[in-house]
Write a protein that holds these residues in place. Sequence first.
Motif, PDB file in Angstrom:
ATOM      1  N   GLY A  44      -8.554  10.867  -7.076  1.00  0.00           N
ATOM      2  CA  GLY A  44      -8.317  11.993  -6.167  1.00  0.00           C
ATOM      3  C   GLY A  44      -7.388  13.022  -6.784  1.00  0.00           C
ATOM      4  N   THR A  45      -6.327  12.537  -7.426  1.00  0.00           N
ATOM      5  CA  THR A  45      -5.364  13.450  -8.040  1.00  0.00           C
ATOM      6  C   THR A  45      -6.012  14.239  -9.178  1.00  0.00           C
ATOM      7  N   LEU A  46      -6.834  13.549  -9.982  1.00  0.00           N
ATOM      8  CA  LEU A  46      -7.528  14.241 -11.086  1.00  0.00           C
ATOM      9  C   LEU A  46      -8.447  15.330 -10.542  1.00  0.00           C
ATOM     10  N   ILE A  47      -9.187  15.006  -9.488  1.00  0.00           N
ATOM     11  CA  ILE A  47     -10.087  16.001  -8.890  1.00  0.00           C
ATOM     12  C   ILE A  47      -9.275  17.189  -8.360  1.00  0.00           C
ATOM     13  N   ALA A  48      -8.189  16.871  -7.648  1.00  0.00           N
ATOM     14  CA  ALA A  48      -7.353  17.931  -7.082  1.00  0.00           C
ATOM     15  C   ALA A  48      -6.810  18.845  -8.176  1.00  0.00           C
ATOM     16  N   HIS A  49      -6.374  18.223  -9.274  1.00  0.00           N
ATOM     17  CA  HIS A  49      -5.840  19.039 -10.374  1.00  0.00           C
ATOM     18  C   HIS A  49      -6.928  19.892 -11.001  1.00  0.00           C
ATOM     19  N   ALA A  50      -8.124  19.295 -11.141  1.00  0.00           N
ATOM     20  CA  ALA A  50      -9.252  20.040 -11.731  1.00  0.00           C
ATOM     21  C   ALA A  50      -9.584  21.251 -10.860  1.00  0.00           C
ATOM     22  N   MET A  51      -9.377  21.092  -9.545  1.00  0.00           N
ATOM     23  CA  MET A  51      -9.672  22.209  -8.638  1.00  0.00           C
ATOM     24  C   MET A  51      -8.488  23.166  -8.521  1.00  0.00           C
ATOM     25  N   GLY A  52      -7.456  22.911  -9.321  1.00  0.00           N
ATOM     26  CA  GLY A  52      -6.302  23.803  -9.315  1.00  0.00           C
ATOM     27  C   GLY A  52      -5.336  23.561  -8.170  1.00  0.00           C
TER      28      GLY A  52
ATOM     29  N   SER B 115      -4.724  12.538  -1.787  1.00  0.00           N
ATOM     30  CA  SER B 115      -5.246  11.362  -2.499  1.00  0.00           C
ATOM     31  C   SER B 115      -4.436  10.126  -2.141  1.00  0.00           C
ATOM     32  N   ILE B 116      -3.110  10.310  -1.985  1.00  0.00           N
ATOM     33  CA  ILE B 116      -2.275   9.162  -1.612  1.00  0.00           C
ATOM     34  C   ILE B 116      -2.638   8.686  -0.202  1.00  0.00           C
ATOM     35  N   ILE B 117      -2.891   9.656   0.689  1.00  0.00           N
ATOM     36  CA  ILE B 117      -3.299   9.273   2.046  1.00  0.00           C
ATOM     37  C   ILE B 117      -4.631   8.518   1.993  1.00  0.00           C
ATOM     38  N   ALA B 118      -5.580   9.031   1.200  1.00  0.00           N
ATOM     39  CA  ALA B 118      -6.887   8.364   1.077  1.00  0.00           C
ATOM     40  C   ALA B 118      -6.724   6.973   0.471  1.00  0.00           C
ATOM     41  N   GLY B 119      -5.867   6.866  -0.548  1.00  0.00           N
ATOM     42  CA  GLY B 119      -5.611   5.569  -1.185  1.00  0.00           C
ATOM     43  C   GLY B 119      -5.025   4.581  -0.179  1.00  0.00           C
ATOM     44  N   TRP B 120      -4.119   5.082   0.660  1.00  0.00           N
ATOM     45  CA  TRP B 120      -3.509   4.232   1.689  1.00  0.00           C
ATOM     46  C   TRP B 120      -4.579   3.715   2.653  1.00  0.00           C
TER      47      TRP B 120
ATOM     48  N   ASN C 190      -6.534   1.015  -3.987  1.00  0.00           N
ATOM     49  CA  ASN C 190      -5.678   2.113  -3.555  1.00  0.00           C
ATOM     50  C   ASN C 190      -5.338   3.026  -4.738  1.00  0.00           C
ATOM     51  N   LEU C 191      -4.891   2.421  -5.845  1.00  0.00           N
ATOM     52  CA  LEU C 191      -4.471   3.195  -7.013  1.00  0.00           C
ATOM     53  C   LEU C 191      -5.637   3.966  -7.636  1.00  0.00           C
ATOM     54  N   VAL C 192      -6.812   3.338  -7.650  1.00  0.00           N
ATOM     55  CA  VAL C 192      -7.990   4.030  -8.198  1.00  0.00           C
ATOM     56  C   VAL C 192      -8.251   5.297  -7.392  1.00  0.00           C
ATOM     57  N   VAL C 193      -8.196   5.180  -6.072  1.00  0.00           N
ATOM     58  CA  VAL C 193      -8.432   6.347  -5.213  1.00  0.00           C
ATOM     59  C   VAL C 193      -7.366   7.425  -5.464  1.00  0.00           C
ATOM     60  N   VAL C 194      -6.103   6.998  -5.562  1.00  0.00           N
ATOM     61  CA  VAL C 194      -5.014   7.956  -5.792  1.00  0.00           C
ATOM     62  C   VAL C 194      -5.227   8.704  -7.110  1.00  0.00           C
TER      63      VAL C 194
ATOM     64  N   GLN D 223       0.822  -1.217   0.000  1.00  0.00           N
ATOM     65  CA  GLN D 223       0.000   0.000   0.000  1.00  0.00           C
ATOM     66  C   GLN D 223       0.853   1.264   0.000  1.00  0.00           C
ATOM     67  N   THR D 224       2.170   1.116   0.240  1.00  0.00           N
ATOM     68  CA  THR D 224       3.036   2.296   0.196  1.00  0.00           C
ATOM     69  C   THR D 224       3.601   2.526  -1.204  1.00  0.00           C
ATOM     70  N   LEU D 225       3.209   1.694  -2.157  1.00  0.00           N
ATOM     71  CA  LEU D 225       3.759   1.799  -3.512  1.00  0.00           C
ATOM     72  C   LEU D 225       3.530   3.164  -4.172  1.00  0.00           C
ATOM     73  N   PRO D 226       2.304   3.739  -4.095  1.00  0.00           N
ATOM     74  CA  PRO D 226       2.131   5.056  -4.734  1.00  0.00           C
ATOM     75  C   PRO D 226       3.060   6.107  -4.131  1.00  0.00           C
ATOM     76  N   ALA D 227       3.176   6.134  -2.799  1.00  0.00           N
ATOM     77  CA  ALA D 227       3.967   7.172  -2.145  1.00  0.00           C
ATOM     78  C   ALA D 227       5.463   6.975  -2.373  1.00  0.00           C
ATOM     79  N   VAL D 228       5.937   5.718  -2.340  1.00  0.00           N
ATOM     80  CA  VAL D 228       7.373   5.475  -2.394  1.00  0.00           C
ATOM     81  C   VAL D 228       7.880   5.237  -3.817  1.00  0.00           C
ATOM     82  N   MET D 229       7.163   4.443  -4.611  1.00  0.00           N
ATOM     83  CA  MET D 229       7.689   4.084  -5.933  1.00  0.00           C
ATOM     84  C   MET D 229       7.155   4.966  -7.063  1.00  0.00           C
ATOM     85  N   LEU D 230       5.847   5.157  -7.130  1.00  0.00           N
ATOM     86  CA  LEU D 230       5.307   5.977  -8.221  1.00  0.00           C
ATOM     87  C   LEU D 230       5.867   7.391  -8.151  1.00  0.00           C
ATOM     88  N   SER D 231       6.045   7.888  -6.926  1.00  0.00           N
ATOM     89  CA  SER D 231       6.511   9.263  -6.769  1.00  0.00           C
ATOM     90  C   SER D 231       7.962   9.457  -7.206  1.00  0.00           C
ATOM     91  N   LEU D 232       8.670   8.358  -7.449  1.00  0.00           N
ATOM     92  CA  LEU D 232      10.040   8.484  -7.952  1.00  0.00           C
ATOM     93  C   LEU D 232      10.015   8.971  -9.397  1.00  0.00           C
TER      94      LEU D 232
END
Lengths: 505, 70
Positions: free
Chosen positions: A469-477, A415-420, A462-466, A397-406
């Motif tokens: 969530g990220t798309l929504i956050a970006h849409a909101m600027g 969104s990563i927290i929510a995905g976790w 987890n990844l779906v939530v990330v 479950q730490t894959l988005p925060a540790v690996m994708l973020s590389l």
Amino acid sequence: MSYDATELAVFIILVGAVMVSGFIASRWRRGDLSLLEEWGLAGRRFGTLITWFLLGGDLYTAYTFIAVPALVFGSGAIGFFAVPYTLLVYPIVYVTMPRLWNVARRRNHITAADYVKDRFSSPLLALLIAITGFLATMPYIALQIVGMGYVLDVMGLPAEYSLIITFLILAAYTYVSGLRAPALTAVIKDIMVLLAVFVGIVYIPLRLGGFAHVFQSVPATKLTLPPKLYLDYATLALGSALALFLYPHAVTGTLSSSSSKVVRRNAAMLPVYSIMLAFIAIFGWVGLAAGLKLKSPNLVVPVLFNNYFPDWFTGFAFAAISVGSLVPASVMSIAAANLFSRNIYKEYLDKRADLKRESNVSKVVSFLVKVGALVFAIYAPTYAIQLQLAGGAWIIQTLPAVMLSLYTDKLNKYSIIAGWVVGMSTASYMLAVNKFAASAYVPRFFGLSVPMYIAVISLILNLVVVLVGTLIAHAMGQRAKSPILEEEFQDQAPSAQTQAAGGKQ
Amino acid sequence: MSARTVVAGILLFVPFVAVLIPQLFNKVEPTLGGLPFFVWYQLIWVVLGGILVFASYRVYNSGKVRGGQA
């Protein structure tokens, strides 16, 4: 069972010798052991070979000698998933770990949580990563304790007491010498293991009439997968491969190497371990061919050695398996302790702790982790491998925060927290439904009717939530800027030279 | 992305396809040295996997200015 004097003597002498070498190791390439970077990462000085032996500690453990052959022995071909698992580890390590090494070096990160805190400017996310690492390591250490217990069991020792004694010695020597002890003993351990496995896999099938005869004696249903287990097999391999280098001990092993080049070179050298792991897995089928009747499938390798070898060699092989459980347990407990002292203790309990204090906390915690693992070990399931698979379902479950973020700075931290939260809770729920005794689950919410590895199901959620969530956050600027620049992930020397050369022309 | 990066990426991706689709290798025959196909096919991929990582490394670095790497 009664014990055998020769077997026991060889065992005690060898395990004792490895222990002593651990104490001596604390004087090796001496640094100031009261500082955490020294105690926990050995000053980031390990070259290709030592790193290889150290990372080997992640692949050659009780998981390899006890858990994998047990699953093959009890359930057939599904247990062989460990082979695709370890071979998929190399491309994953190759792509992710050099980047992590580079950024960790530049910014003095010792743990994955250090990196995450910096990457997302989020102490909360770092805390979640640290807690996950701490939690997921315990069942993995428990697997080592259980694995060694089975060896002592076959030798006829009262397993409970010997376990406690051995673990006290291990705890003491880890406490005194830090990562240096496992690094040196890892070399001794791997040589012992290679010898024992090589001799075993050549000799035992020969005694049973050769490989062809071994596999002919095994019921056909245990040699291939029933189609309903295809997805389980694939997701067990993929999920385990994605999870391995998220474990704190694997990160520690990577960060203690002396350059990102060493890390890359190691990714291409790991096959040696996987080959041996595959041969040890074959012992599961060898046990079936030998017609073993066991009170636990986890006994298959120790009993095979006990039945087919003279006592002195059995003693040697058992010492190899035991040291092969102790050394990884030591690396794992140090890594979990580093996480606690840096990312939980210093961050939340004592902000003014100096390096010396941090290092002392680490030493105490590395002992407590082992005690925690002992508790997990007492409630071990039928198949020891389930301990490691449960840890995998959490750590992945730490894959988005540790690996994708590389590779991307676009992921939104909330969104990563929510995905976790979603990943951890669904994984824990499914594990609990299975009473921690099975790692596969039929994910009805995907409309499937076949089982899958829980780690992969929960990682998908987890990844779906990330992503959503990220798309929504970006849409909101909402676009936070990461303080870490792309070039900090890249190798220093060659690119710096290229730029300098280009600039002069 | 350069062509080099794409090729290097594909080389790394090949093992995933090769070993994550059990339909490709879930059978006993043909055996090799007594080992069922299911076993030796995956054993071969252990070695190929390592070779592909190395190949990917070479392809990716082939266009770079030599900076101490062979």
